[in-house]
Design an enzyme around this catalytic site. Structure first.
Site, PDB file in Angstrom:
ATOM      1  N   HIS A  82      59.250  10.676 -21.657  1.00 60.54           N
ATOM      2  CA  HIS A  82      57.913  10.715 -21.079  1.00 60.54           C
ATOM      3  C   HIS A  82      57.226  12.047 -21.397  1.00 60.54           C
ATOM      4  CE1 HIS A  82      55.240  10.687 -17.258  1.00 60.54           C
ATOM      5  NE2 HIS A  82      54.600  10.122 -18.277  1.00 60.54           N
ATOM      6  N   ASP A  96      47.625  11.755 -41.743  1.00 56.91           N
ATOM      7  CA  ASP A  96      47.322  11.629 -43.167  1.00 56.91           C
ATOM      8  C   ASP A  96      48.248  12.576 -43.925  1.00 56.91           C
ATOM      9  OD1 ASP A  96      46.141  14.281 -43.300  1.00 56.91           O
ATOM     10  OD2 ASP A  96      44.243  13.449 -42.614  1.00 56.91           O
ATOM     11  N   HIS A 132      39.979  19.221 -34.905  1.00 60.16           N
ATOM     12  CA  HIS A 132      41.058  19.144 -35.896  1.00 60.16           C
ATOM     13  C   HIS A 132      41.998  20.337 -35.744  1.00 60.16           C
ATOM     14  CE1 HIS A 132      43.151  18.075 -39.506  1.00 60.16           C
ATOM     15  NE2 HIS A 132      42.863  19.226 -40.075  1.00 60.16           N
ATOM     16  N   TYR A 175      40.556  13.527 -41.731  1.00 61.01           N
ATOM     17  CA  TYR A 175      40.856  13.720 -40.306  1.00 61.01           C
ATOM     18  C   TYR A 175      41.492  12.496 -39.651  1.00 61.01           C
ATOM     19  CZ  TYR A 175      37.722  17.591 -41.275  1.00 61.01           C
ATOM     20  OH  TYR A 175      37.125  18.692 -41.824  1.00 61.01           O
ATOM     21  N   ALA A 176      42.143  11.657 -40.420  1.00 61.73           N
ATOM     22  CA  ALA A 176      42.765  10.438 -39.889  1.00 61.73           C
ATOM     23  C   ALA A 176      44.159  10.742 -39.356  1.00 61.73           C
ATOM     24  CB  ALA A 176      42.805   9.355 -40.961  1.00 61.73           C
ATOM     25  N   ASN A 177      44.194  11.341 -38.187  1.00 65.49           N
ATOM     26  CA  ASN A 177      45.432  11.700 -37.517  1.00 65.49           C
ATOM     27  C   ASN A 177      45.310  11.280 -36.061  1.00 65.49           C
ATOM     28  OD1 ASN A 177      46.386  13.453 -39.823  1.00 65.49           O
ATOM     29  ND2 ASN A 177      44.517  14.530 -39.253  1.00 65.49           N
TER      30      ASN A 177
END
Length: 129
Positions: free
Chosen positions: A20, A28, A96, A118-120
């Site tokens: 947890h 990316d 970011h 920025y595809a995270n």
């Protein structure tokens, strides 16, 4: 062998072992990963696998308490996909730079071939009760 669900042996083992509040980042290929943070590298080629391809089966296996993406992410299709897949899970928008700092606290980073800037996404493990 599993009959369905996620088949990547290290990734499913990692997900089952998350406690947890622990963090899993789906990233990316350009996101820097600090020393000491495990990397599960799924990159086959530019764009493959996409963040969308990886996120769906991960969310099917992981109880997610909350998620975070970068404010700089502007791809509407990807944003819509993420919010749809998360359903009622709270989504936070952070910079970011904050994503990069958070990565240092992650249990692991799953590196995709996603080529959208920025595809995270940072996933915080929850509990099923």
């Amino acid at each position: 062998m599993r009959q369905s669900g996620l088949w990547h042996p290290r990734l499913i083992s990692l997900i089952v072992g998350l406690g947890h509040g622990e963090l899993l980042v789906i990233a990316d290929p350009g996101l820097p990963v600090p020393d000491g943070v495990e990397v599960i590298d799924l990159v086959l080629s530019r764009g493959e696998p996409s963040l969308m391809t990886v996120l769906r089966p991960v969310l099917a296996e992981l109880v997610v308490e909350q998620a975070a993406v970068a404010e700089e992410l502007s791809d509407r299709k990807l944003i819509e996909y993420i919010t749809t897949q998360l359903g009622d899970t709270p989504l936070t928008w952070i910079t970011h730079e904050q994503i990069k700092m958070t990565t240092a606290k992650a249990k692991a980073v799953v590196r995709t071939g996603e080529d959208t800037p920025y595809a995270n996404i940072v996933l915080t493990a929850g509990v099923p009760f």
